[in-house]
Design a protein around this motif. Structure first.
Motif, PDB file in Angstrom:
ATOM      1  N   LEU A 112       0.962  -0.902  -0.047  1.00 15.67           N
ATOM      2  CA  LEU A 112       0.044   0.199   0.316  1.00 15.67           C
ATOM      3  C   LEU A 112       0.821   1.390   0.288  1.00 15.67           C
ATOM      4  CD1 LEU A 112      -2.521  -0.694   3.314  1.00 15.67           C
ATOM      5  CD2 LEU A 112      -3.070  -0.730  -0.312  1.00 15.67           C
ATOM      6  N   ALA A 113       1.773   1.114   0.467  1.00 16.61           N
ATOM      7  CA  ALA A 113       2.780   2.745   0.737  1.00 16.61           C
ATOM      8  C   ALA A 113       3.208   2.507  -0.373  1.00 16.61           C
ATOM      9  CB  ALA A 113       4.073   2.260   2.337  1.00 16.61           C
ATOM     10  N   ALA A 114       4.004   0.908  -1.040  1.00 16.45           N
ATOM     11  CA  ALA A 114       4.498   1.218  -2.767  1.00 16.45           C
ATOM     12  C   ALA A 114       3.853   1.951  -3.722  1.00 16.45           C
ATOM     13  CB  ALA A 114       5.118  -0.084  -2.553  1.00 16.45           C
ATOM     14  N   ALA A 115       2.391   1.819  -3.201  1.00 15.08           N
ATOM     15  CA  ALA A 115       1.006   1.999  -4.488  1.00 15.08           C
ATOM     16  C   ALA A 115       0.737   3.262  -4.520  1.00 15.08           C
ATOM     17  CB  ALA A 115       0.333   0.883  -4.352  1.00 15.08           C
ATOM     18  N   LEU A 116      -0.145   3.840  -2.846  1.00 18.22           N
ATOM     19  CA  LEU A 116      -0.041   4.632  -2.912  1.00 18.22           C
ATOM     20  C   LEU A 116       0.650   6.062  -2.331  1.00 18.22           C
ATOM     21  CD1 LEU A 116      -3.397   3.426  -0.592  1.00 18.22           C
ATOM     22  CD2 LEU A 116      -3.397   3.949  -2.838  1.00 18.22           C
ATOM     23  N   THR A 117       1.669   6.043  -2.267  1.00 19.08           N
ATOM     24  CA  THR A 117       2.413   7.551  -1.827  1.00 19.08           C
ATOM     25  C   THR A 117       2.280   7.913  -2.998  1.00 19.08           C
ATOM     26  OG1 THR A 117       3.856   5.748  -0.591  1.00 19.08           O
ATOM     27  CG2 THR A 117       5.192   7.952  -0.953  1.00 19.08           C
ATOM     28  N   VAL A 118       3.275   8.205  -3.807  1.00 17.95           N
ATOM     29  CA  VAL A 118       3.495   9.001  -5.244  1.00 17.95           C
ATOM     30  C   VAL A 118       1.368   9.777  -5.560  1.00 17.95           C
ATOM     31  CG1 VAL A 118       3.844   8.729  -8.144  1.00 17.95           C
ATOM     32  CG2 VAL A 118       5.045   7.807  -6.351  1.00 17.95           C
ATOM     33  N   PRO A 119       0.529   8.509  -5.671  1.00 16.75           N
ATOM     34  CA  PRO A 119      -0.724   9.447  -5.718  1.00 16.75           C
ATOM     35  C   PRO A 119      -0.929  10.445  -4.684  1.00 16.75           C
ATOM     36  CG  PRO A 119      -0.844   7.211  -6.502  1.00 16.75           C
ATOM     37  CD  PRO A 119       0.887   7.137  -6.114  1.00 16.75           C
ATOM     38  N   VAL A 120      -0.760   9.900  -3.562  1.00 16.81           N
ATOM     39  CA  VAL A 120      -0.671  11.070  -2.481  1.00 16.81           C
ATOM     40  C   VAL A 120      -0.507  12.010  -2.944  1.00 16.81           C
ATOM     41  CG1 VAL A 120      -1.158  11.410  -0.016  1.00 16.81           C
ATOM     42  CG2 VAL A 120      -2.208   9.035  -1.138  1.00 16.81           C
ATOM     43  N   THR A 121       0.809  12.074  -2.877  1.00 14.63           N
ATOM     44  CA  THR A 121       2.220  13.113  -2.615  1.00 14.63           C
ATOM     45  C   THR A 121       0.952  13.799  -4.630  1.00 14.63           C
ATOM     46  OG1 THR A 121       4.143  11.875  -2.182  1.00 14.63           O
ATOM     47  CG2 THR A 121       4.022  13.720  -3.451  1.00 14.63           C
ATOM     48  N   ASP A 122       0.478  13.363  -5.798  1.00 18.62           N
ATOM     49  CA  ASP A 122       0.280  14.740  -6.428  1.00 18.62           C
ATOM     50  C   ASP A 122      -0.788  15.224  -6.070  1.00 18.62           C
ATOM     51  OD1 ASP A 122       2.466  13.183  -7.688  1.00 18.62           O
ATOM     52  OD2 ASP A 122       1.298  11.658  -8.355  1.00 18.62           O
ATOM     53  N   SER A 123      -1.759  13.941  -5.127  1.00 18.62           N
ATOM     54  CA  SER A 123      -2.633  14.586  -4.643  1.00 18.62           C
ATOM     55  C   SER A 123      -2.608  15.733  -3.477  1.00 18.62           C
ATOM     56  CB  SER A 123      -3.693  13.154  -4.193  1.00 18.62           C
ATOM     57  OG  SER A 123      -3.141  13.778  -2.943  1.00 18.62           O
ATOM     58  N   LEU A 124      -2.140  15.774  -2.534  1.00 15.79           N
ATOM     59  CA  LEU A 124      -1.334  17.176  -1.532  1.00 15.79           C
ATOM     60  C   LEU A 124      -0.776  18.388  -2.655  1.00 15.79           C
ATOM     61  CD1 LEU A 124      -0.833  14.476   0.643  1.00 15.79           C
ATOM     62  CD2 LEU A 124      -2.838  15.568   0.445  1.00 15.79           C
ATOM     63  N   GLY A 125      -0.848  18.026  -4.494  1.00 11.87           N
ATOM     64  CA  GLY A 125       0.346  19.307  -4.494  1.00 11.87           C
ATOM     65  C   GLY A 125       1.693  19.246  -5.228  1.00 11.87           C
ATOM     66  N   GLY A 126       1.917  17.750  -4.886  1.00 11.59           N
ATOM     67  CA  GLY A 126       3.454  17.619  -5.519  1.00 11.59           C
ATOM     68  C   GLY A 126       4.527  17.765  -4.037  1.00 11.59           C
ATOM     69  N   ASP A 127       3.884  17.944  -2.411  1.00  8.67           N
ATOM     70  CA  ASP A 127       5.137  17.879  -1.511  1.00  8.67           C
ATOM     71  C   ASP A 127       5.100  16.566  -1.665  1.00  8.67           C
ATOM     72  OD1 ASP A 127       6.834  18.933   0.066  1.00  8.67           O
ATOM     73  OD2 ASP A 127       4.904  20.321   1.059  1.00  8.67           O
ATOM     74  N   TRP A 128       6.739  16.071  -1.919  1.00  8.39           N
ATOM     75  CA  TRP A 128       7.077  14.625  -1.110  1.00  8.39           C
ATOM     76  C   TRP A 128       6.584  14.728   0.372  1.00  8.39           C
ATOM     77  CZ3 TRP A 128      11.362  14.962   2.122  1.00  8.39           C
ATOM     78  CH2 TRP A 128      12.179  16.604   2.448  1.00  8.39           C
ATOM     79  N   ARG A 129       7.267  15.800   1.642  1.00 12.58           N
ATOM     80  CA  ARG A 129       7.596  15.780   2.204  1.00 12.58           C
ATOM     81  C   ARG A 129       5.739  15.200   3.566  1.00 12.58           C
ATOM     82  NH1 ARG A 129      11.605  18.240   4.928  1.00 12.58           N
ATOM     83  NH2 ARG A 129      12.947  19.663   2.985  1.00 12.58           N
ATOM     84  N   LEU A 130       5.067  15.901   2.250  1.00 13.94           N
ATOM     85  CA  LEU A 130       3.300  15.631   3.128  1.00 13.94           C
ATOM     86  C   LEU A 130       2.880  14.194   2.220  1.00 13.94           C
ATOM     87  CD1 LEU A 130       1.747  18.451   1.762  1.00 13.94           C
ATOM     88  CD2 LEU A 130       2.221  18.164   4.259  1.00 13.94           C
ATOM     89  N   GLY A 131       3.420  13.266   1.323  1.00 14.26           N
ATOM     90  CA  GLY A 131       2.720  12.384   0.671  1.00 14.26           C
ATOM     91  C   GLY A 131       4.033  11.218   1.747  1.00 14.26           C
ATOM     92  N   LEU A 132       5.625  11.686   2.417  1.00 14.93           N
ATOM     93  CA  LEU A 132       6.012  10.951   3.582  1.00 14.93           C
ATOM     94  C   LEU A 132       4.928  10.833   5.181  1.00 14.93           C
ATOM     95  CD1 LEU A 132       9.455  11.010   2.812  1.00 14.93           C
ATOM     96  CD2 LEU A 132       8.010   9.585   1.660  1.00 14.93           C
ATOM     97  N   GLY A 133       4.854  12.236   5.114  1.00 10.87           N
ATOM     98  CA  GLY A 133       4.213  12.454   6.647  1.00 10.87           C
ATOM     99  C   GLY A 133       3.299  11.742   6.392  1.00 10.87           C
ATOM    100  N   VAL A 134       2.303  11.096   5.886  1.00  9.34           N
ATOM    101  CA  VAL A 134       0.515  10.549   5.584  1.00  9.34           C
ATOM    102  C   VAL A 134       0.778   9.364   6.589  1.00  9.34           C
ATOM    103  CG1 VAL A 134      -0.417  11.787   3.510  1.00  9.34           C
ATOM    104  CG2 VAL A 134       0.361   9.976   4.127  1.00  9.34           C
ATOM    105  N   TRP A 135       1.505   8.698   6.280  1.00 16.88           N
ATOM    106  CA  TRP A 135       1.620   7.447   7.302  1.00 16.88           C
ATOM    107  C   TRP A 135       2.124   7.166   8.712  1.00 16.88           C
ATOM    108  CZ3 TRP A 135      -0.040   3.801   3.750  1.00 16.88           C
ATOM    109  CH2 TRP A 135      -0.362   3.881   2.206  1.00 16.88           C
ATOM    110  N   ALA A 136       1.943   8.610   9.320  1.00 22.25           N
ATOM    111  CA  ALA A 136       1.867   8.876  10.425  1.00 22.25           C
ATOM    112  C   ALA A 136       0.266   8.142  11.404  1.00 22.25           C
ATOM    113  CB  ALA A 136       2.351  10.138  11.228  1.00 22.25           C
ATOM    114  N   VAL A 137      -0.354   8.930  10.465  1.00 18.10           N
ATOM    115  CA  VAL A 137      -1.815   8.596  10.522  1.00 18.10           C
ATOM    116  C   VAL A 137      -1.892   6.396  11.302  1.00 18.10           C
ATOM    117  CG1 VAL A 137      -3.967   8.717  10.143  1.00 18.10           C
ATOM    118  CG2 VAL A 137      -2.945  10.222   9.547  1.00 18.10           C
ATOM    119  N   LEU A 138      -1.570   6.361   9.923  1.00 16.55           N
ATOM    120  CA  LEU A 138      -1.462   4.490  10.236  1.00 16.55           C
ATOM    121  C   LEU A 138      -0.697   4.181  11.623  1.00 16.55           C
ATOM    122  CD1 LEU A 138      -2.430   1.878   9.208  1.00 16.55           C
ATOM    123  CD2 LEU A 138      -0.468   1.432   7.385  1.00 16.55           C
ATOM    124  N   ALA A 139       0.153   4.541  11.696  1.00 17.13           N
ATOM    125  CA  ALA A 139       0.666   4.601  12.581  1.00 17.13           C
ATOM    126  C   ALA A 139       0.290   4.787  14.011  1.00 17.13           C
ATOM    127  CB  ALA A 139       2.550   5.189  13.205  1.00 17.13           C
TER     128      ALA A 139
END
Length: 432
Positions: A178-205
């Motif tokens: 899931l992390a491999a498949a969704l990270t790039v699309p989620v990052t694109d949906s958040l404006g292309g900011d890689w920082r946000l794309g990495l940070g969303v996985w803290a919610v699952l933790a």
């Protein structure tokens, strides 16, 4: 001395009797909360497993963007991909001592909290050093949880090692993919900011911390199987120092290390291999997700199959052969057969749940599994450290992927050999 009737030994497969009560002291009945809390163990195992790889595969999907954003060279990016096994080796060896002092459930709970904190802080890093520090905090939590997952399975489900290992291995593979498949699309949906794309996985933790909290507070619960209380462990335990004299322990550690080498090279570099072959970034992330997703069904099937076999060597050979074909495909037709190679490498990466299952099978006692898990994983991750770094160096200095891919395929040969030896029907208690 507490006035409770039993004291749980985190390294044993059953409660250790405390000091005897006087005849006037009534024995308290087990509490409803304890039984309820113990029912959370499978939920906790699944949620914990879901969080054991997103910190790594989410970074692999965005490695090019992170490297550019933090001004990393290819060699430094290689160092970044070597940080996970280094942290696993460094912090994993601490898990048995922490489990003895605080209990395995408390340590896993703290591990999930460390993953959450590290993933939350990582997007705020302004330089490579701070990014590595935040990553190391998350990886520290992953390291101790890695070691203690087989221990918790042996402790609470000694008669279902294969099926329960398969359950959390399947969850681990699901979180990885899931992390491999969704990270790039989620990052694109958040404006292309890689920082946000990495940070969303803290919610699952954050969700993974919750089921362990009642288990930390539950001190009176007695581990049970479906058919009754956990059976007593044999009186004779192998001494801790026997790990370094056990051929089985060393074979298992080397097998674990070599499969981890391949896994972290794949998670860290496979998207880049496909991108350099002309595959779009989003597709490269999906290909990595396919590789990781192969572990979802197979991580459940393989441990169950391995648990029924006296010798797991044939499974080792089958998985290694898939990896050899996959690497050959990456070498000669990386884009033309990309989906086939992704599937084959995903099958090969299922050596990880097989290794976890063999850890549970190669000792007769809970205490033995603690020591064997810590030894095999710590030594194994030490072995795996140079691999991702060496791939980065070779890639930078050769200007292509031919030499690195040849190295990846070559490492599968010794992996098959030591895995076959580790799969023999024997336990560490049988060796001096």
């Amino acid at each position: 001395m507490s006035d409770e009737p039993k004291t749980l030994d985190p390294t044993a497969a059953r409660p250790v009797p405390a000091a005897p009560r006087t005849p006037s002291e009534p024995a308290p009945a087990p509490g409803r909360a304890s039984r309820w809390a113990l029912g959370l163990v499978p939920v906790g195992l699944v949620l914990a497993a879901l969080n054991l790889r997103p910190a790594i595969t989410s970074l692999g999907a965005l490695l090019e963007e992170v490297s550019a954003g933090l001004h990393m060279s290819g060699t430094v990016a290689g160092v970044l991909t070597s940080v996970p096994p280094f942290c696993f080796a460094l912090f994993g060896v601490m898990a048995p001592r922490l489990a003895r002092r605080f209990g395995p459930a408390a340590v896993v709970c703290a591990g999930m909290a460390a993953i959450f904190t590290g993933l939350l802080l990582r997007p705020f890093a302004t330089g490579t050093a701070a990014f590595l520090a935040a990553s190391a905090l998350a990886l520290m939590g992953i390291a101790v949880s890695n070691v203690l997952m087989p221990v918790l399975v042996k402790r609470y489900f000694p008669d279902r090692i294969g099926s329960m290992t398969g359950l959390y291995s399947m969850a681990l593979a699901l979180g990885t993919s899931l992390a491999a498949a969704l990270t790039v699309p989620v990052t694109d949906s958040l404006g292309g900011d890689w920082r946000l794309g990495l940070g969303v996985w803290a919610v699952l933790a954050a969700f993974a911390v919750l089921p362990w909290l009642p288990l930390v507070r539950d001190r009176a619960g007695t581990p049970r199987t479906e058919t009754g209380p956990v059976p007593a462990a044999p009186a004779a335990e192998a001494p801790a120092r026997s790990m370094v004299r056990s051929r089985t322990a060393w074979a298992l550690a080397c097998f674990f290390g070599l499969q981890a080498t391949g896994a972290y090279i794949t998670m860290g570099w496979m998207p880049q291999i496909f991108r350099d072959a002309g595959v779009p970034a989003s597709t490269a992330g999906v290909l990595l997700a396919v590789t990781m997703a192969m572990g979802v069904p197979l991580a459940f099937v393989i441990p169950r199959l391995a648990g029924r076999m006296r010798h797991q060597g044939p499974i080792v050979i089958a998985l290694g052969s898939c990896g050899l074909i996959g690497y050959a495909g990456l070498l000669f037709a990386p884009s033309g057969g990309a989906w086939i190679w992704a599937v084959l490498l995903g099958v090969s990466n299922c050596s990880f749940p097989l290794a976890l299952t063999m850890i549970g099978l190669r000792s007769r006692t809970g205490a033995g599994v603690v020591r064997l898990s810590a030894f095999a994983q710590s030594v194994g991750y030490l072995i795996s450290i140079p691999g991702p770094l060496l791939v980065g160096v070779l890639y930078q200095h050769t200007g292509g992927w031919n030499v690195p891919i040849a190295l990846m395929g070559g490492l599968l040969v010794p992996q098959i050999v030591v895995g076959f030896l580790a799969g023999r029907d024997r336990t560490i208690e049988d060796e001096g």
